[in-house]
Design an enzyme around this catalytic site. Structure first.
Site, mmCIF file in Angstrom:
data_model
loop_
_atom_site.group_PDB
_atom_site.id
_atom_site.type_symbol
_atom_site.label_atom_id
_atom_site.label_comp_id
_atom_site.label_asym_id
_atom_site.label_seq_id
_atom_site.Cartn_x
_atom_site.Cartn_y
_atom_site.Cartn_z
ATOM 1 N N TYR A 82 -0.734 9.050 6.827
ATOM 2 C CA TYR A 82 -0.365 10.448 7.253
ATOM 3 C C TYR A 82 -0.689 11.871 7.348
ATOM 4 O O TYR A 82 0.070 12.540 8.192
ATOM 5 C CB TYR A 82 0.140 10.673 5.126
ATOM 6 C CG TYR A 82 0.753 12.494 4.688
ATOM 7 C CD1 TYR A 82 1.577 12.188 4.362
ATOM 8 C CD2 TYR A 82 0.156 13.434 4.715
ATOM 9 C CE1 TYR A 82 2.630 13.810 3.797
ATOM 10 C CE2 TYR A 82 0.451 15.008 4.485
ATOM 11 C CZ TYR A 82 1.611 14.852 4.625
ATOM 12 O OH TYR A 82 2.400 16.188 3.606
ATOM 13 N N SER B 11 1.590 19.674 7.964
ATOM 14 C CA SER B 11 1.260 19.699 7.177
ATOM 15 C C SER B 11 -0.380 20.607 7.271
ATOM 16 O O SER B 11 -0.795 20.421 8.903
ATOM 17 C CB SER B 11 0.809 18.807 6.204
ATOM 18 O OG SER B 11 -0.594 18.602 5.428
#
Length: 299
Positions: free
Chosen positions: A204, A191
């Site tokens: 995350y 990401s």
């Protein structure tokens, strides 16, 4: 002339979806459900397949919806048979399976928790038994939970996020290695948050940073076996994870801060996976592609 109409209509619809801002919405469950999103994410590939993955078999975790669904459809368009792994979004998974088969390819949907190593072994074995081989592994399944403070992240949430987002990558890869041939490919979804951070997604973004290191290290480890390992680091993409993670107000603004001023569509990310799975990227390993709406991360 008439044969060009469906393609022209599809391009017009894709343009409308890209330009449309998502209205406020949220889902009070993880993973999210794609069929409940408005507008629906664009998953269909924007190009005609040309056989880049003919005869290949791919296993895609988180393949029921979002980026995983778009990758499954793009791979099918390029000639690959596909197994998708998902948690419990049965209707979404069934839709993806139908759409892959509509492209003339075989599809297998396998439900279970990728955070469980035993399940990962069973999923790989089922794929090989049903589809005959395994050439490409896409580690993609993920979850995220917004918290304003580190003090709000419980040990349970921390372990759950790491188990889904990075432990599963180890588990699934371990199970797949004995089947992947020389020339096989592993593609890991990381990401943009791995590079620029996220104040409300501490656990995350930490897992996504771990995925970058895992990708680079595994690429070195498997180079001698001629198995390439690369990654994709999407920016703000319109997937079920967004309304499942954030409140309605933030969901409506998703993607507005990147240079292109909008959220990306899964169909705009899937070509990165096709490239990394195909012979087009035969001299690439240990690399990360960045379909992120123009954010420069120097990564």
């Amino acid at each position: 002339m008439a044969s060009k109409q469906p393609a022209r209509k599809q391009k017009q619809e894709q343009k409308q979806v890209k330009e449309q801002k998502q209205p406020p919405q949220e889902q009070r469950r993880q993973p999210g459900i794609e069929s409940k999103m408005r507008p629906r994410p664009q998953a269909e590939p924007e190009h005609r397949g040309c056989g880049k993955l003919d005869g290949k078999v791919a296993l895609i975790t988180g393949g029921d919806s979002g980026i995983g669904r778009a990758v499954a459809l793009a791979f099918a368009a390029e000639g690959a048979d596909v197994a998708i792994v998902y948690l419990d979004e049965h209707d979404d998974a069934e839709e993806t399976r139908r759409r892959v088969e509509a492209k003339g390819r075989r599809a297998l949907a396998i439900a279970g928790d990728v955070g469980d190593e035993r399940f990962c072994r069973r999923a790989v074995e089922r794929t090989v038994k049903a589809l005959g081989r395994l050439d490409v592994l896409i580690n993609n399944a993920a979850e995220q939970h917004e918290q304003e403070s580190l003090e709000d992240i419980t040990a349970k949430q921390l372990e759950r996020t790491f188990r889904t987002n990075i432990f599963a990558y180890f588990f699934m890869t371990k199970a797949a290695l004995r089947h992947l041939p020389a020339g096989g490919a592993i593609i890991n979804t990381t990401s943009v948050t791995a590079y620029k951070g996220s104040p409300e997604l501490l656990d995350y973004s930490s897992t996504k940073g771990a995925i970058v290191s895992f990708t680079r290290s595994l690429a070195l480890n498997l180079a001698g076996k001629k198995i390439r390992v690369n990654g994709v680091a999407p920016g703000p993409i319109w997937t079920p994870l967004i309304p499942a993670s954030f409140d309605a107000e933030r969901t409506a603004k998703h993607g507005g801060k990147v240079p292109l001023k909008r959220a990306g569509q899964p169909s705009e990310v899937a070509p990165s996976y096709v490239f990394l799975a195909s012979a087009d990227s035969s001299y690439m390993s240990g690399q990360i592609l960045h379909p992120n709406g123009g954010t420069v991360v120097n990564g």
